[in-house]
Design a protein around this motif. Structure first.
Motif, short mmCIF file in Angstrom:
data_model
loop_
_atom_site.label_atom_id
_atom_site.label_comp_id
_atom_site.label_asym_id
_atom_site.label_seq_id
_atom_site.Cartn_x
_atom_site.Cartn_y
_atom_site.Cartn_z
N ASP A 38 -4.54 9.07 -6.80
CA ASP A 38 -4.82 8.59 -5.53
C ASP A 38 -5.98 8.52 -4.81
OD1 ASP A 38 -5.49 11.38 -6.11
OD2 ASP A 38 -4.58 12.24 -4.34
N HIS A 39 -7.05 8.94 -5.53
CA HIS A 39 -8.43 9.00 -5.26
C HIS A 39 -8.76 7.27 -5.62
CE1 HIS A 39 -12.84 9.47 -4.82
NE2 HIS A 39 -13.09 9.05 -6.13
N ILE B 106 -7.43 5.03 -3.01
CA ILE B 106 -8.32 4.93 -1.52
C ILE B 106 -9.47 4.16 -1.83
CG2 ILE B 106 -9.49 6.43 -0.02
CD1 ILE B 106 -7.40 8.51 -0.28
N GLN C 180 -9.38 0.34 -2.07
CA GLN C 180 -9.24 -0.31 -0.57
C GLN C 180 -10.29 -0.31 -0.14
OE1 GLN C 180 -6.24 -1.47 0.55
NE2 GLN C 180 -7.42 -2.25 2.31
N ARG C 181 -11.16 0.59 -0.18
CA ARG C 181 -12.46 0.49 0.63
C ARG C 181 -13.33 -0.55 -0.22
NH1 ARG C 181 -13.36 7.22 0.92
NH2 ARG C 181 -12.17 7.56 2.74
N SER D 65 -18.14 2.62 -2.57
CA SER D 65 -17.60 1.42 -1.98
C SER D 65 -19.05 0.51 -1.75
CB SER D 65 -16.76 1.27 -0.90
OG SER D 65 -17.32 2.13 0.34
N ARG E 192 0.75 -1.07 -0.08
CA ARG E 192 0.00 -0.08 -0.07
C ARG E 192 0.75 1.16 0.15
NH1 ARG E 192 -2.67 -2.87 4.34
NH2 ARG E 192 -4.38 -4.10 3.67
N ALA F 270 1.18 4.30 -3.01
CA ALA F 270 0.91 5.71 -2.53
C ALA F 270 2.36 6.35 -2.90
CB ALA F 270 0.73 5.79 -0.95
#
Length: 226
Positions: A139-140, A143, A146-147, A99, A57, A61
């Motif tokens: 970047d969005h 995230i 991951q959600r 999500s 992760r 990032a």
């Protein structure tokens, strides 16, 4: 009212069936092409991995923050070792930029859950990896993926009662495209469930309980008396 796992499973499958009628396009994406028996065959397989999920992760990032590999087609995979492990790819439909899993996909996730609760797959641990096609901010997307991976894990654990210790979640955003030549293709949003190892079955010998020790002593005393 107490909701049992069986009732929750039925609700999930019912919602899936209703959604098949309501959203035919989404449902077509959500259905698995393989039967539960096929899923078991693909996932009940020996595998060894030493994945460091927090490090992966962070690596993703850091690459985004450094604005490295700006062209999706030239972006090397963050975790190439994942492609070598036994796995299955499937579609899950989420709300736009969310999500939240659409009900249509509960049928797909239910099939996965059926396979994961089969005696053949129970000894194994799995990694759920979500991806996002190349569009919008990287970047969005990282995230969001991951959600979404965590949402799938939550449904498997909370709705279908798969043991939580068997499942981990990883979002790779658009950092490991599954179809590099077509970064915007929906194929890049497919979910992977990957075999990452087996549980340790050996347990340390348990010390004798006081009651057992007393019983043993009593038996010994009786023997001596005789």
């Amino acid at each position: 009212m107490r909701w049992t796992s069986g009732k929750l499973r039925d609700i999930g499958l019912l919602l899936g069936a209703l959604s098949l009628m309501a959203w035919p396009t989404a449902a077509a994406r959500a259905q698995t092409a393989t039967s539960t028996a096929d899923i078991i065959e693909k996932l009940a397989v020996e595998a060894e991995s030493d994945l460091d999920l927090p490090a992966l992760r962070q690596q993703a990032a850091d690459r985004i923050k450094a604005r490295a590999d700006a062209q999706p087609q030239k972006r090397p995979p963050i975790a190439p070792q994942l492609t070598k492990l036994p796995q299955l790819r499937f579609d899950v439909v989420f709300d736009q930029d969310s999500s939240l899993i659409r009900p249509a996909s509960y049928q797909t996730i239910g099939s996965i859950a059926d396979a994961l609760t089969d005696p053949k797959t129970r000894p194994y641990r799995y990694l759920i990896v979500d991806h996002v096609e190349s569009a919008g901010r990287r970047d969005h997307n990282l995230i969001l993926s991951q959600r979404r991976a965590e949402s799938i894990r939550d449904v498997l654990v909370n709705t279908f009662k798969v043991a939580p210790k068997r499942l981990q979640a990883l979002g790779l955003g658009e950092e490991q495209l599954q179809d590099v030549n077509r970064p915007a293709s929906p194929a890049n949003a497919r979910v992977q469930i990957i075999v990452i190892g087996k549980f340790e079955t050996a347990e340390p010998a348990k010390p004798a309980t006081p009651a057992a020790a007393t019983q043993k002593g009593g038996a010994g005393a009786k023997k001596k008396k005789q």
